[in-house]
Design a protein around this motif. Structure first.
Motif, PDB file in Angstrom:
ATOM      1  N   ASN A 145      -6.660  -2.416   2.498  1.00 45.34           N
ATOM      2  CA  ASN A 145      -6.367  -1.799   3.787  1.00 45.34           C
ATOM      3  C   ASN A 145      -6.480  -0.275   3.655  1.00 45.34           C
ATOM      4  OD1 ASN A 145      -4.626  -0.562   5.954  1.00 45.34           O
ATOM      5  ND2 ASN A 145      -4.345  -2.709   6.493  1.00 45.34           N
ATOM      6  N   PRO A 146      -7.211   0.389   4.560  1.00 45.18           N
ATOM      7  CA  PRO A 146      -7.383   1.851   4.465  1.00 45.18           C
ATOM      8  C   PRO A 146      -6.066   2.620   4.419  1.00 45.18           C
ATOM      9  CG  PRO A 146      -8.897   0.929   6.082  1.00 45.18           C
ATOM     10  CD  PRO A 146      -7.973  -0.178   5.685  1.00 45.18           C
ATOM     11  N   ALA A 202       1.862  -4.681   2.593  1.00 42.65           N
ATOM     12  CA  ALA A 202       2.002  -3.333   2.042  1.00 42.65           C
ATOM     13  C   ALA A 202       1.739  -2.281   3.113  1.00 42.65           C
ATOM     14  CB  ALA A 202       1.042  -3.151   0.869  1.00 42.65           C
ATOM     15  N   SER A 203       0.721  -2.497   3.922  1.00 43.24           N
ATOM     16  CA  SER A 203       0.399  -1.541   4.984  1.00 43.24           C
ATOM     17  C   SER A 203       1.518  -1.440   6.008  1.00 43.24           C
ATOM     18  CB  SER A 203      -0.904  -1.951   5.677  1.00 43.24           C
ATOM     19  OG  SER A 203      -0.834  -3.286   6.156  1.00 43.24           O
ATOM     20  N   ILE A 218       5.558  -5.689  -3.522  1.00 42.15           N
ATOM     21  CA  ILE A 218       4.255  -5.848  -2.872  1.00 42.15           C
ATOM     22  C   ILE A 218       3.617  -4.492  -2.597  1.00 42.15           C
ATOM     23  CG2 ILE A 218       3.167  -6.547  -0.694  1.00 42.15           C
ATOM     24  CD1 ILE A 218       5.144  -8.958  -0.702  1.00 42.15           C
ATOM     25  N   LEU A 219       4.391  -3.551  -2.084  1.00 41.14           N
ATOM     26  CA  LEU A 219       3.864  -2.223  -1.791  1.00 41.14           C
ATOM     27  C   LEU A 219       3.426  -1.518  -3.074  1.00 41.14           C
ATOM     28  CD1 LEU A 219       3.244   0.143   0.082  1.00 41.14           C
ATOM     29  CD2 LEU A 219       5.660   0.824  -0.107  1.00 41.14           C
ATOM     30  N   ILE A 224      -1.020   0.666  -6.207  1.00 42.47           N
ATOM     31  CA  ILE A 224      -1.609   0.934  -7.521  1.00 42.47           C
ATOM     32  C   ILE A 224      -2.926   0.185  -7.683  1.00 42.47           C
ATOM     33  CG2 ILE A 224      -1.283   0.610 -10.013  1.00 42.47           C
ATOM     34  CD1 ILE A 224       1.654   1.266  -9.618  1.00 42.47           C
ATOM     35  N   LYS A 225      -2.978  -1.032  -7.167  1.00 38.24           N
ATOM     36  CA  LYS A 225      -4.208  -1.814  -7.233  1.00 38.24           C
ATOM     37  C   LYS A 225      -5.339  -1.143  -6.445  1.00 38.24           C
ATOM     38  CE  LYS A 225      -5.812  -6.606  -6.651  1.00 38.24           C
ATOM     39  NZ  LYS A 225      -6.330  -6.741  -8.027  1.00 38.24           N
ATOM     40  N   SER A 226      -4.989  -0.431  -5.375  1.00 36.42           N
ATOM     41  CA  SER A 226      -6.007   0.226  -4.541  1.00 36.42           C
ATOM     42  C   SER A 226      -6.717   1.371  -5.264  1.00 36.42           C
ATOM     43  CB  SER A 226      -5.377   0.750  -3.245  1.00 36.42           C
ATOM     44  OG  SER A 226      -4.599   1.906  -3.472  1.00 36.42           O
ATOM     45  N   ILE A 227      -6.136   1.849  -6.386  1.00 41.48           N
ATOM     46  CA  ILE A 227      -6.788   2.907  -7.165  1.00 41.48           C
ATOM     47  C   ILE A 227      -7.132   2.421  -8.573  1.00 41.48           C
ATOM     48  CG2 ILE A 227      -5.861   4.857  -5.875  1.00 41.48           C
ATOM     49  CD1 ILE A 227      -3.685   5.152  -7.974  1.00 41.48           C
ATOM     50  N   GLY A 228      -7.312   1.107  -8.707  1.00 44.03           N
ATOM     51  CA  GLY A 228      -7.868   0.576  -9.947  1.00 44.03           C
ATOM     52  C   GLY A 228      -6.907  -0.046 -10.928  1.00 44.03           C
TER      53      GLY A 228
END
Length: 309
Positions: A145-146, A202-203, A218-219, A224-228
């Motif tokens: 999610n952006p 999370a969003s 979850i957040l 952290i997953k969104s940046i690898g």
């Protein structure tokens, strides 16, 4: 130019004739050259997970001995030795494995024994149960999610930006800890409805930074997953918390050092970090809100289920 060369030759001759100075300079140069090579071997090739760090000591002594022999052999040409030393740092810096200005930190890591700074606990796979509400939890970790991605970028630009630039080899961990710092500084615990277990995306949690332990987990995992980063969620029956994949023992050495000596020095003084090892001997760091630093203490409950994301 000719006068300068003459002075350099005179300086070299004077030092060479003085055995004490000559030996001292050879030792210093050999030591400085050995550091980046040692770091490269530890990060990319050599990996023995011994409780007592004899492997680190033996490896460094071997590398030092080789360079001591080479530098001593060419001690008449100290300028050449210095150029070898300088070239080693430049090449290592360009490769991204070492920073020219991190000599002191590298030395500290060499003698730093991470085993005294963390609590190690193995997870037994044969005791685990199916993760409850697995599908609902997985769907809630909307790391693509952006809003989640943009929030992660906000965190890494707000916290430890300077440290990340100075340590490209540890940048990813420093950025994960920036996310941890921002979320945990804003999180407000709020209970779920009595009638049902509620899992906020999370969003969704980004609106008020409020919810219970599973919403926090979850957040943290999604951001952290969104940046690898690689994350997993731990379920104990009454609690859920996130863990970050660190990797092997050589990776843990770096992570423990930057947490306890650079990013969270005052908060972690006199404390240990808490980790788990999985069935593949991979290391996972606790990222719960039990402390204001990564690797805080576990709540002491038995692990019932694990969800790798």
């Amino acid at each position: 130019m000719s006068k300068l060369l003459m002075k350099l030759n005179q300086w070299q001759t004077t030092i060479y004739e003085n055995k004490w100075w000559s030996t001292a300079i050879v030792i210093v140069l050999s030591f400085l050259i050995s550091i980046p090579v040692f770091v490269f071997f530890r990060k990319n090739i050599f990996d023995l997970n011994w409780e007592i760090p004899i492997d680190k000591i033996v490896l460094f002594l071997l590398i030092f001995s080789v360079f001591f022999y080479l530098v001593y052999k060419f001690r008449k040409k100290l300028i050449l030795s210095f150029l070898i030393y300088l070239s080693t740092f430049i090449i290592a810096s360009l490769e991204g494995n070492y920073s020219f200005f991190k000599v002191v930190d590298a030395y500290r890591i060499i003698v730093y024994n991470a085993d005294d700074n963390y609590e190690n606990e193995a997870v037994k796979p044969n005791t685990l149960l199916p993760f409850p509400n697995k599908k609902r939890v997985e769907e809630s970790v909307d790391y693509l999610n952006p809003k989640v991605r943009n929030f992660a970028l906000y965190c890494v630009n707000k916290h430890f930006k300077k440290e990340a630039k100075l340590q490209p080899e540890n940048r990813k961990y420093i950025q994960y800890f920036a996310v941890f710092t921002e979320i945990n500084s804003r999180w407000n615990y709020v209970n779920d409805p009595k009638t049902d277990e509620y899992f906020a995306n999370a969003s969704e949690s980004l609106t008020y930074f409020s919810g219970d332990c599973d919403d926090h987990a979850i957040l943290m995992a999604a951001t952290i997953k969104s940046i690898g980063g690689t994350m997993r969620l731990i379920h104990t029956g009454r609690h859920m918390y996130p863990e970050l994949l660190i990797g092997k023992a050589k990776d843990l050495e770096q992570v423990v050092y930057i947490i306890k000596n650079e990013l969270f020095k005052n908060l972690t003084k006199g404390k240990v970090l808490f980790i788990h090892r999985d069935e593949d001997d991979k290391i996972w760091l606790n990222m719960d809100y039990t402390a204001h630093y990564p690797g805080g203490p576990f709540l002491g409950e038995e692990i019932l289920g694990i969800l790798r994301l």
